[in-house]
Write a protein that holds these residues in place. Structure first.
Motif, PDB file in Angstrom:
ATOM      1  N   UNK A 215       0.850  -1.200   0.000  1.00 23.29           N
ATOM      2  CA  UNK A 215       0.000   0.000   0.000  1.00 23.29           C
ATOM      3  C   UNK A 215       0.883   1.248   0.000  1.00 23.29           C
ATOM      4  N   UNK A 216       1.891   1.268   0.857  1.00 29.10           N
ATOM      5  CA  UNK A 216       2.809   2.411   0.916  1.00 29.10           C
ATOM      6  C   UNK A 216       3.600   2.556  -0.385  1.00 29.10           C
ATOM      7  N   UNK A 217       4.040   1.440  -0.926  1.00 32.57           N
ATOM      8  CA  UNK A 217       4.796   1.460  -2.178  1.00 32.57           C
ATOM      9  C   UNK A 217       3.923   1.976  -3.335  1.00 32.57           C
ATOM     10  N   UNK A 218       2.680   1.505  -3.394  1.00 34.32           N
ATOM     11  CA  UNK A 218       1.770   1.964  -4.433  1.00 34.32           C
ATOM     12  C   UNK A 218       1.459   3.450  -4.261  1.00 34.32           C
ATOM     13  N   UNK A 219       1.268   3.903  -3.029  1.00 36.76           N
ATOM     14  CA  UNK A 219       1.017   5.322  -2.771  1.00 36.76           C
ATOM     15  C   UNK A 219       2.159   6.193  -3.257  1.00 36.76           C
ATOM     16  N   UNK A 220       3.383   5.775  -2.990  1.00 36.74           N
ATOM     17  CA  UNK A 220       4.551   6.520  -3.472  1.00 36.74           C
ATOM     18  C   UNK A 220       4.632   6.538  -4.989  1.00 36.74           C
ATOM     19  N   UNK A 221       4.341   5.402  -5.604  1.00 34.02           N
ATOM     20  CA  UNK A 221       4.355   5.304  -7.065  1.00 34.02           C
ATOM     21  C   UNK A 221       3.308   6.238  -7.673  1.00 34.02           C
ATOM     22  N   UNK A 222       2.123   6.272  -7.084  1.00 33.71           N
ATOM     23  CA  UNK A 222       1.042   7.128  -7.591  1.00 33.71           C
ATOM     24  C   UNK A 222       1.437   8.600  -7.454  1.00 33.71           C
ATOM     25  N   UNK A 223       1.991   8.985  -6.309  1.00 36.02           N
ATOM     26  CA  UNK A 223       2.427  10.380  -6.131  1.00 36.02           C
ATOM     27  C   UNK A 223       3.483  10.774  -7.159  1.00 36.02           C
ATOM     28  N   UNK A 224       4.441   9.891  -7.379  1.00 40.83           N
ATOM     29  CA  UNK A 224       5.479  10.157  -8.385  1.00 40.83           C
ATOM     30  C   UNK A 224       4.852  10.311  -9.769  1.00 40.83           C
ATOM     31  N   UNK A 225       3.944   9.404 -10.117  1.00 42.80           N
ATOM     32  CA  UNK A 225       3.311   9.441 -11.435  1.00 42.80           C
ATOM     33  C   UNK A 225       2.463  10.695 -11.621  1.00 42.80           C
ATOM     34  N   UNK A 226       1.810  11.169 -10.563  1.00 43.80           N
ATOM     35  CA  UNK A 226       1.001  12.389 -10.654  1.00 43.80           C
ATOM     36  C   UNK A 226       1.894  13.597 -10.927  1.00 43.80           C
ATOM     37  N   UNK A 227       3.008  13.688 -10.210  1.00 47.72           N
ATOM     38  CA  UNK A 227       3.935  14.813 -10.432  1.00 47.72           C
ATOM     39  C   UNK A 227       4.509  14.750 -11.848  1.00 47.72           C
ATOM     40  N   UNK A 228       4.914  13.566 -12.269  1.00 46.19           N
ATOM     41  CA  UNK A 228       5.478  13.385 -13.609  1.00 46.19           C
ATOM     42  C   UNK A 228       4.443  13.742 -14.682  1.00 46.19           C
ATOM     43  N   UNK A 229       3.204  13.302 -14.500  1.00 53.32           N
ATOM     44  CA  UNK A 229       2.139  13.585 -15.469  1.00 53.32           C
ATOM     45  C   UNK A 229       1.811  15.076 -15.501  1.00 53.32           C
ATOM     46  N   UNK A 230       1.901  15.760 -14.361  1.00 52.79           N
ATOM     47  CA  UNK A 230       1.673  17.211 -14.333  1.00 52.79           C
ATOM     48  C   UNK A 230       2.669  17.937 -15.229  1.00 52.79           C
ATOM     49  N   UNK A 231       3.915  17.537 -15.158  1.00 52.51           N
ATOM     50  CA  UNK A 231       4.953  18.165 -15.983  1.00 52.51           C
ATOM     51  C   UNK A 231       4.695  17.877 -17.457  1.00 52.51           C
ATOM     52  N   UNK A 232       4.356  16.620 -17.780  1.00 50.95           N
ATOM     53  CA  UNK A 232       4.092  16.262 -19.176  1.00 50.95           C
ATOM     54  C   UNK A 232       2.885  17.013 -19.737  1.00 50.95           C
ATOM     55  N   UNK A 233       1.812  17.094 -18.962  1.00 52.83           N
ATOM     56  CA  UNK A 233       0.606  17.779 -19.433  1.00 52.83           C
ATOM     57  C   UNK A 233       0.871  19.278 -19.582  1.00 52.83           C
ATOM     58  N   UNK A 234       1.606  19.863 -18.664  1.00 49.57           N
ATOM     59  CA  UNK A 234       1.934  21.289 -18.773  1.00 49.57           C
ATOM     60  C   UNK A 234       2.729  21.552 -20.052  1.00 49.57           C
ATOM     61  N   UNK A 235       3.714  20.728 -20.335  1.00 50.62           N
ATOM     62  CA  UNK A 235       4.504  20.899 -21.566  1.00 50.62           C
ATOM     63  C   UNK A 235       3.632  20.686 -22.795  1.00 50.62           C
ATOM     64  N   UNK A 236       2.727  19.748 -22.728  1.00 51.62           N
ATOM     65  CA  UNK A 236       1.839  19.457 -23.852  1.00 51.62           C
ATOM     66  C   UNK A 236       0.865  20.605 -24.107  1.00 51.62           C
ATOM     67  N   UNK A 237       0.298  21.142 -23.048  1.00 55.58           N
ATOM     68  CA  UNK A 237      -0.687  22.215 -23.179  1.00 55.58           C
ATOM     69  C   UNK A 237      -0.029  23.518 -23.609  1.00 55.58           C
TER      70      UNK A 237
END
Length: 167
Positions: A62-84
């Motif tokens: 659960x903790x490992x998945x939570x960390x992975x999700x947080x990392x993926x959200x931050x990474x996706x924010x950067x990608x979407x910002x660059x895309x937009x």
């Protein structure tokens, strides 16, 4: 015998408390009426509201998945910002279907939340048989790779975390 009379004691208690909060009165009559309403409603609608029994396993995952999700959200924010902020022609929005192996309602809810929380993806529909998830993607590069990523990064750990128990 007690289990048949009070199949969902916590639901009965919560409903009784909600009643008392709604009427804003804790007189003996209202307490009795709230208890009666809570008990009757839990008998009538409790089975439809209640989830199948499950066991939450692997708290480390659960903790490992939570960390992975947080990392993926931050990474996706950067990608979407660059895309937009870039040229619109670079965007390739699409709908994809992800076949699901999850069975428990809580695991499905967690997966839908994870996918929808990540910028650039949004769950649009869960099929009636709960076997296919329709996802809108802001920029689709490779459908097979995205489906594999969702299944391996999120669905596989959720299958290990949420285990259905026999009723």
């Amino acid at each position: 015998m007690i289990k048949r009379l009070f199949p969902h004691p916590w639901l009965s208690l919560v409903l009784a408390i909600i009643w008392l909060l709604l009427v804003n009165d804790v007189s003996p009559g209202q307490v009795l009426l709230g208890a009666l309403l809570g008990w009757l409603l839990s008998l009538k609608i409790g089975e439809r509201l209640w989830l199948r029994p499950m066991e939450l396993r692997r708290p480390d995952l659960v903790a490992q998945l939570g960390g992975r999700v947080l990392y993926d959200i931050v990474h996706a924010n950067v990608e979407v910002a660059a895309l937009v902020l870039g040229p619109m022609r670079r965007m390739q929005p699409a709908f994809i279907q992800v076949p699901l192996d999850l069975e428990h309602e809580m695991a499905l809810t967690a997966l839908i939340s994870i996918v929808s929380l990540s910028p650039g993806t949004l769950c649009a529909e869960l099929s009636n048989d709960r076997r296919v998830l329709l996802i809108h993607v802001l920029n689709l590069r490779d459908e097979a790779q995205l489906v594999d990523t969702i299944k391996s990064r999120y669905e596989a750990p959720l299958k290990e975390i949420f285990v259905c128990l026999p009723s």
